[in-house]
Design a protein around this motif. Structure first.
Motif, short mmCIF file in Angstrom:
data_model
loop_
_atom_site.label_atom_id
_atom_site.label_comp_id
_atom_site.label_asym_id
_atom_site.label_seq_id
_atom_site.Cartn_x
_atom_site.Cartn_y
_atom_site.Cartn_z
N GLU A 169 14.49 -9.88 -0.29
CA GLU A 169 13.47 -11.69 -0.86
C GLU A 169 12.22 -11.42 -1.63
OE1 GLU A 169 11.25 -14.92 2.78
OE2 GLU A 169 12.54 -13.07 3.11
N VAL A 170 11.53 -10.18 -1.39
CA VAL A 170 10.46 -9.69 -2.74
C VAL A 170 10.81 -10.30 -3.81
CG1 VAL A 170 8.64 -8.79 -2.54
CG2 VAL A 170 9.30 -9.97 -0.43
N VAL A 195 7.62 1.20 3.29
CA VAL A 195 7.85 1.13 1.80
C VAL A 195 7.23 0.14 1.23
CG1 VAL A 195 9.91 0.08 1.29
CG2 VAL A 195 10.24 1.74 3.02
N PHE A 196 6.99 0.01 -0.11
CA PHE A 196 5.97 -0.61 -0.96
C PHE A 196 6.73 -1.04 -2.12
CE2 PHE A 196 3.22 1.40 1.49
CZ PHE A 196 1.90 0.66 2.33
N VAL A 197 6.95 -2.20 -2.44
CA VAL A 197 7.55 -2.94 -3.11
C VAL A 197 6.78 -3.82 -4.07
CG1 VAL A 197 9.65 -3.01 -2.15
CG2 VAL A 197 8.61 -4.64 -1.82
N SER A 198 7.17 -3.48 -5.53
CA SER A 198 6.39 -4.19 -6.50
C SER A 198 7.22 -4.38 -8.02
CB SER A 198 4.99 -3.54 -7.17
OG SER A 198 5.40 -1.76 -7.60
N LEU A 212 5.14 -9.73 -11.55
CA LEU A 212 6.00 -11.38 -11.04
C LEU A 212 6.09 -11.52 -9.61
CD1 LEU A 212 9.33 -9.42 -12.85
CD2 LEU A 212 7.28 -11.67 -13.57
N LEU A 213 5.21 -10.99 -8.79
CA LEU A 213 4.55 -11.19 -7.18
C LEU A 213 3.54 -11.87 -6.84
CD1 LEU A 213 6.09 -7.35 -5.80
CD2 LEU A 213 7.04 -9.95 -6.56
N THR A 246 0.24 -6.27 -7.52
CA THR A 246 0.90 -7.19 -5.79
C THR A 246 1.83 -5.71 -5.48
OG1 THR A 246 0.32 -8.91 -7.25
CG2 THR A 246 1.27 -8.89 -4.54
N GLU A 247 1.70 -5.11 -4.13
CA GLU A 247 2.08 -4.04 -4.09
C GLU A 247 2.07 -4.84 -2.24
OE1 GLU A 247 1.63 0.09 -5.98
OE2 GLU A 247 0.51 -0.37 -4.02
N VAL A 248 3.90 -5.19 -2.43
CA VAL A 248 3.89 -5.96 -0.73
C VAL A 248 4.91 -5.02 -0.12
CG1 VAL A 248 4.92 -7.72 0.13
CG2 VAL A 248 4.16 -7.65 -1.86
#
Length: 939
Positions: A295-296, A219-222, A234-235, A283-285
């Protein structure tokens, strides 16, 4: 820990259907927030779970009559004030999350006026988590046990996904752990960030069904925001100053003294190889739990632009987009590792959009930056509305207008979703207070229009072709291996082996004190020797036990190797048999395809032959009917011909006798008239001689003698012309009677006798207005007029579209190869050598007169075509009810003078006989035309 569900046989991928055949409308939902004050006036009433009604407030009249206008709007579902966040998630976001886990994209955005509860619906508050945290919780509850290790799946900078092996992923993890943190930890704050545990209760957790257990997930979030039509990440990690923040309360950058400020860099939109839009350099975390993902999200939420306005204390000044990207990679055949093929990785994403609310500056009283932000927000929302309107018009009216996606970053980013890359859902948030009535009505109209837009349904993506249940079989094999090692006494794992060795070392007898202080000490050494011998015996026993265990393990390994070899051989044999069967199946399938193609071809040929047979049968029946009709017509014509021959023979004889009598009587009458005139003139001469004298009498006598001679000559010439015409008619009637015995094309043309005329003996006089029945010169064409259209030449039939079709017996026949045109055409003239123009006008008696103007087509020196007109035919219809002018004029002349002139033979009987004579095959001269006008007499 979530127990894995029972594995199922994977379904075959359905054939991809065109997206235009399967379309779903945009799902639009409505949520009504509670009023801030209980006594405040409300303008919205929930009628049912799909309909709401708007009431105009007391201070606003909806029409000129002063009556309140109530309007109703329908949605897919309406959520009232008492609707919980969980109920909203179950109906709106849960189907999108389920599609995300099954490799389908989704878009969910909130829309409404400022202060209508959009951010609360998307994010929520402690104890009342919104759509975003609940979506994250459902994703990790579903794919948590099947997640890949960190950095095994890695995003690239082109919106794609890369696969790393375990060693590279381990090195990447160690490298990231050893790197110093770019962003230092912030000091303790007065207001702590909400934890995920405070957002959702454990009882409200939900998960998706049908998760593929033979795949690994990452899973990646941006998190981005669109501020003033610019995209910001924003990241993005940047140095943080705990004393002076990067942004002040007004949402503008603040510079530090003696230090240059570097503002955040805006991002650009790019298009990947699949024509999908993405934010370049975003940015993809990679996150492994719901808490980490939240939290991200909260770390980026603190950087989002918010400001205090007259209508909302924390008004969003930008559009925020939280993107959840789920990568799904199938396991290999052993079920241990991920397939090292990035083409097998399936990537799906869910975009959760919190749009900034539309607002009126007259109400917010915004100035400066707030005014500029409000203008950009309203402009982007207007562009979204325009795109929806154009999409709706194209789908309902069948037009193909260009949708202005590029006018705004919001619409340009989500262009693929409206083109059929996933489901689209919208939550319309409304505030029921009366002050927002006008803005709420505009929002309702936009929502109602959006529901009419249809988005193509996304197709199912193909799945891996490996056997199902690989992960479960691999786990079962490991459990069985551990159980067998325990039964045979072998080491189960490294930790158990180390504990056994530690126990054995503790069981050895301890060594006694070996310090010798007296050379005559006989106790210490024997005691040490005894202990060492015991330890030696124990060591031998341990060595024997070790050798025995090693031998047993070796034999067991040999057995496993032999069984493995036998199984491999069996697998090879099975593979060989499977390959032979595959070849057989392939050959049989090829043969079946060939036979099917052959069968289809034969069916097609049979169908063509059947159609051809039917056509031939129809033609045969038509030809037989035509042949029968022609035979009947031929018999009728032969009978009519025989009857006509008998009739013509009688008519020829009667006409000959009649014309001979008429000629004799005409000559006698002419001579009597001459004698009478001569006697009259002599009497006049005598009287003149007596009155005026001999000279005048002599002049008058000579004058009247010349006049008498001229009139006698004219009368004789007229009689000769009549005799010549009658002889010609007799010859033509004779030819008509005898033409059945001699073909017309083989009969030699008879020598035409020259008509007697005195024109050859004197200079031609001025032509009379009434044309003579005998042509004054040689004809233009040496053939019959009708031969132009009956010959083998190709004609251009120029007939204007305004012509009236006349059902006359006499019609021009131009042949089947004639080209019919309504306007002059150069192409038609180039293909033909004859030209005919049909012209119609109204005669003096009111009847329609048709003129056929004929000509020859020849090429010019310049390469073009020219037409030289050579002939004119006149077709005219007359009513037989009364005598025509020609008949009346001829009768009047006969009654007055008693002389039978040339116009007399234009009566009905003569015209009927002429119509019979003028048919095809007649030997009448080419320049002969019959005119019924009376010949003008000279004085």
């Amino acid at each position: 820990m979530i127990r894995p569900t029972k594995h199922k046989t994977p379904r075959r991928p359905a054939p991809k259907k065109p997206s235009s055949n399967q379309k779903d409308p945009v799902g639009v939902y409505c949520r009504v927030r509670p009023l801030g004050v209980e006594d405040e006036e409300c303008c919205i009433e929930v009628i049912s779970n799909t309909t709401i009604q708007l009431h105009a407030p007391d201070g606003l009249k909806a029409n000129r009559n002063g009556e309140f206008k109530e309007t109703q709007y329908s949605f897919k579902k309406v959520f009232c004030i008492k609707t919980s966040q969980m109920e909203l998630f179950q109906d709106v976001a849960k189907p999108l999350v389920d599609d995300l886990i099954h490799s389908k994209n989704g878009l969910l955005f909130t829309y409404g006026v400022t202060g209508s509860g959009k951010t609360f619906t998307m994010t929520g508050s402690p104890g009342q988590g919104g759509l975003l945290p609940r979506s994250l919780d459902m994703i990790f509850n579903s794919v948590g046990p099947y997640q890949a290790k960190r950095f095994v799946l890695k995003t690239d900078d082109k919106n794609g996904m890369e696969v790393q092996n375990q060693v590279d992923a381990l090195l990447e993890r160690q490298k990231r752990e050893n790197q110093p943190t770019v962003v230092p930890k912030t000091p303790s704050r007065q207001r702590l960030d909400p934890e995920f545990a405070d957002m959702i209760n454990p009882e409200e957790a939900c998960r998706a069904d049908g998760v593929d257990e033979d795949s690994s997930y990452s899973v990646f979030v941006s998190y981005i925001e669109i501020y003033n039509n610019y995209i910001y990440d924003l990241l993005e990690e940047a140095p943080y100053d705990p004393i002076k923040p990067k942004w002040n309360g007004g949402g503008t950058p603040q510079r530090q003294p003696n230090q240059e400020f570097i503002p955040p860099q805006s991002k650009l939109l790019r298009e990947d190889q699949n024509h999908n839009m993405y934010v370049a350099g975003c940015t993809e975390v990679e996150v492994k739990s719901t808490e980490e993902a939240f939290e991200v999200f909260w770390r980026g939420q603190k950087k989002r632009r918010i400001a205090n306005t007259q209508l909302n204390r924390e008004s969003s000044r930008s559009h925020s987009v939280f993107i959840i990207k789920l990568a799904q990679a199938p396991l290999d055949a052993d079920g241990d590792n991920i397939l090292q093929d990035k083409n097998q990785v399936s990537v799906s994403q869910l975009c959760l959009v919190d749009l900034a609310g539309s607002e009126r500056t007259s109400r917010t009283r915004a100035e400066g930056n707030r005014l500029r932000e409000a203008g950009n927000i309203n402009q982007s929302l207007m562009t979204l509305r325009t795109c929806i309107e154009v999409l709706r018009e194209n789908q309902m009216c069948g037009t193909n207008k260009m949708v202005p996606y590029r006018d705004s970053k919001v619409t340009h980013l989500f262009k693929n979703y409206f083109d059929g890359e996933g489901k689209v859902r919208m939550v319309v948030c409304v505030n029921p207070k009366a002050d927002d009535y006008e803005e709420t009505m505009l929002v309702m109209r936009f929502a109602e229009m959006t529901q009419e837009v249809e988005v193509a349904r996304p197709v199912d993506r193909p799945i891996c072709g490996l056997a199902a249940g690989r992960r479960q079989k691999n786990q079962a094999f490991k459990d069985e291996l551990s159980r067998r090692l325990e039964e045979r006494g072998g080491p189960v794992n490294t930790e158990s082996t180390q504990s056994v060795m530690h126990q054995l070392l503790q069981n050895l007898p301890p060594l006694p004190a070996s310090e010798i202080t007296d050379p005559h000490d006989d106790i210490t050494l024997p005691r040490l020797i005894e202990v060492l011998e015991k330890r030696h015996k124990i060591r031998q026993m341990m060595t024997q036990e070790y050798n025995r265990a090693a031998d047993m393990l070796k034999s067991m390994l040999q057995e496993l190797d032999s069984s493995l070899v036998s199984k491999e051989n069996l697998i090879q044999d099975q593979r060989g048999q499977l390959g032979e069967k595959d070849k057989t199946l392939h050959s049989q399938k090829t043969e079946i395809d060939r036979l099917e193609k052959k069968s289809k071809m034969l069916e097609y040929k049979i169908e063509i032959l059947q159609k051809t047979t039917n056509i031939y049968e129809d033609d045969k029946r038509t030809l037989q009917q035509e042949l029968e009709s022609r035979e009947q017509r031929l018999q009728r014509e032969q009978t009519e011909k025989r009857r006509m021959e008998q009739r013509m023979q009688g008519m020829v004889q009667d006409t000959k006798n009649k014309w001979e009598k008429e000629c004799v009587s005409s000559l006698e009458e002419g001579l009597s008239v001459v004698q009478d005139t001569k006697h009259k003139w002599e009497k006049e001469c005598v009287s003149s001689l007596e009155e005026e004298g001999l000279s005048v009498v002599q002049d008058t006598k000579h004058k009247w003698e010349k006049e008498c001679e001229r009139r006698v000559c004219a009368k004789q010439l007229e009689m000769q012309n009549k005799l010549w015409v009658k002889d010609e008619k007799l010859k033509q009637l004779k030819a008509i009677v005898t033409e059945s015995k001699t073909p017309s094309d083989l009969r030699p043309a008879p020598d035409k006798p020259q008509r007697p005329s005195r024109e050859r003996d004197r200079v031609p006089a001025k032509r009379s207005a009434s044309p003579s029945p005998v042509p004054t010169g040689p004809p233009v064409r040496a053939v019959h007029r009708r031969s132009h259209s009956a010959g083998g030449e190709r004609w251009v039939d120029h007939k204007p579209s305004s012509n009236v079709e006349l059902d006359t017996v006499m019609q021009p026949i131009l042949g089947s190869n004639a080209i019919k045109v309504s306007a002059p055409s150069e192409k038609a003239l180039a293909k033909c050598d004859k030209y005919m123009l049909t012209h119609q006008d109204v005669a003096s008696d009111g009847e329609i007169q048709t003129k056929l103007i004929k000509g020859e087509v020849f090429k010019t020196r310049g390469g073009g075509q020219a037409v030289q007109f050579t002939d004119i035919e006149t077709l005219r219809q007359e009513l037989p009810t009364g005598p025509s002018r020609k008949r009346r004029s001829s009768e009047g002349n006969t009654a007055q003078g008693g002389d039978r002139m040339e116009g007399d033979w234009t009566d009905v009987e003569t015209r009927c006989s002429m119509a019979v004579e003028m048919r095809a095959g007649s030997n009448l001269g080419p320049g002969y035309q019959h005119h019924g006008h009376q010949k003008r007499r000279k004085p």
